[in-house]
Enzyme design. Structure first.
Site, mmCIF file in Angstrom:
data_model
loop_
_atom_site.group_PDB
_atom_site.id
_atom_site.type_symbol
_atom_site.label_atom_id
_atom_site.label_comp_id
_atom_site.label_asym_id
_atom_site.label_seq_id
_atom_site.Cartn_x
_atom_site.Cartn_y
_atom_site.Cartn_z
ATOM 1 C CE LYS A 127 56.670 0.051 -9.099
ATOM 2 N NZ LYS A 127 55.790 -0.512 -10.134
ATOM 3 C CB CYS A 246 50.756 -4.034 -6.428
ATOM 4 S SG CYS A 246 51.006 -5.435 -7.533
#
Length: 320
Positions: A127, A246
């Site tokens: 990211k 997640c």
């Protein structure tokens, strides 16, 4: 040989409470399927058009599933094990191997050039490098992680991708935020992709099934709340923060969002997101807990809805 995913019975009972019967059956089926071969074009080094052309010359069949994000690509061919990582384009940093759902938090963050950005739990750099490419290295990213082994991976990936606007720090996330607060440093954007139980990653990690533990979830929920609290304190007024995990666990998702809305009442606004995938709104009750109705603006991403891993994303704005 295909790996067989065998989640613990207690975990499956939990998923049955989150999903209806039809959804649950689809979920059980999809977690046994291998993930799509997805990559993100690193626009710091090459355009999506140029990369697509190069990869098609290898006879790779490329599709770009999200119309507004041409850098996101899926290779439809059946590749040899390790083939994606061995290619010259990967070694040169032309693309980053990244699961589709993992690309969504940075898309939700929507960083702009010349902003000061904090990626609090940054390794392995998926990211961070995505944010750098979104702003074309124009701005400053502080990319933090706590373990030296993870820092090495982070540094290696950022170097390969040509990221030149990142400062790497090694510090406990809570302690770093406290130090930055003392320095009166405030951020325009913060990404808190928090440490979590990883329930959404079962398709790629058999270890997740083996390690799943309700006590770990409770412990992580406490850490996530602390990280959120400390990070939000160093966000500029008008600044935006994305919280993501997640995992599917409400204790690590909606419960944290509910805590944030209560802790910073009058100073925080949850933003409704538009994402290029199917998602479901956050839930407002779990077990014996009731959550703020605004928690519905969070996004639950399930594997069976998009043929991805599972994710949870919520975005906030600091208001006066």
């Amino acid at each position: 040989m295909k790996k067989i995913i065998k989640p613990k019975p207690e975990f499956l009972e939990k998923m049955k409470k989150l999903l209806n019967q039809d959804d649950f059956e689809k979920y059980e089926k999809i977690i046994q399927e291998p993930l799509l071969n997805s990559i993100r074009c690193n626009t710091l080094k090459i355009s999506p058009e140029q990369l697509k052309k190069r990869l098609e010359e290898k006879n790779w069949e490329i599709i770009q599933p999200w119309e507004n994000y041409p850098e996101v690509m899926i290779i439809q061919n059946e590749l040899q094990p390790g083939e994606l990582g061995r290619s010259i384009e990967h070694l040169l940093g032309y693309y980053y191997i990244q699961e589709l759902a993992s690309m969504l938090p940075a898309i939700a963050l929507a960083p702009k050039p010349n902003e000061l950005i904090l990626d609090l739990c940054a390794s392995p750099g998926s990211k961070t490098s995505q944010i750098a490419s979104q702003i074309n290295n124009a701005g400053t990213i502080i990319a933090n992680d706590v373990k030296i082994e993870r820092i090495k991976i982070l540094a290696s990936n950022l170097e390969r991708c040509g990221v030149t606007n990142a400062i790497i720090t090694r510090e406990d996330g809570v302690a770093l935020c406290e130090k930055l607060k003392l320095q009166k440093l405030k951020f325009d954007k913060i990404l808190l992709d928090a440490p979590c139980s990883g329930e959404g990653t079962m398709r790629s990690s058999v270890k997740t099934c083996l390690m799943w533990n309700p006590n770990t979830i409770k412990s992580l929920s406490k850490l996530q709340k602390k990280l959120f609290q400390k990070a939000f304190e160093i966000l500029n007024e008008g600044g935006e923060m994305v919280y993501s995990t997640c995992t599917h666990a409400p204790e690590e998702n909606e419960e944290v969002v509910d805590f944030a809305l209560s802790e910073f009442k009058g100073r925080i606004e949850i933003i409704k997101l538009a994402l290029p995938v199917k998602f479901r709104e956050g839930i407002t009750s779990w077990e014996n807990e009731k959550y703020d109705e605004k928690v519905k603006k969070s996004c639950r991403i399930y594997p069976q809805d998009n043929d991805t891993e599972g994710f949870f994303i919520a975005k906030f704005k600091k208001i006066k």
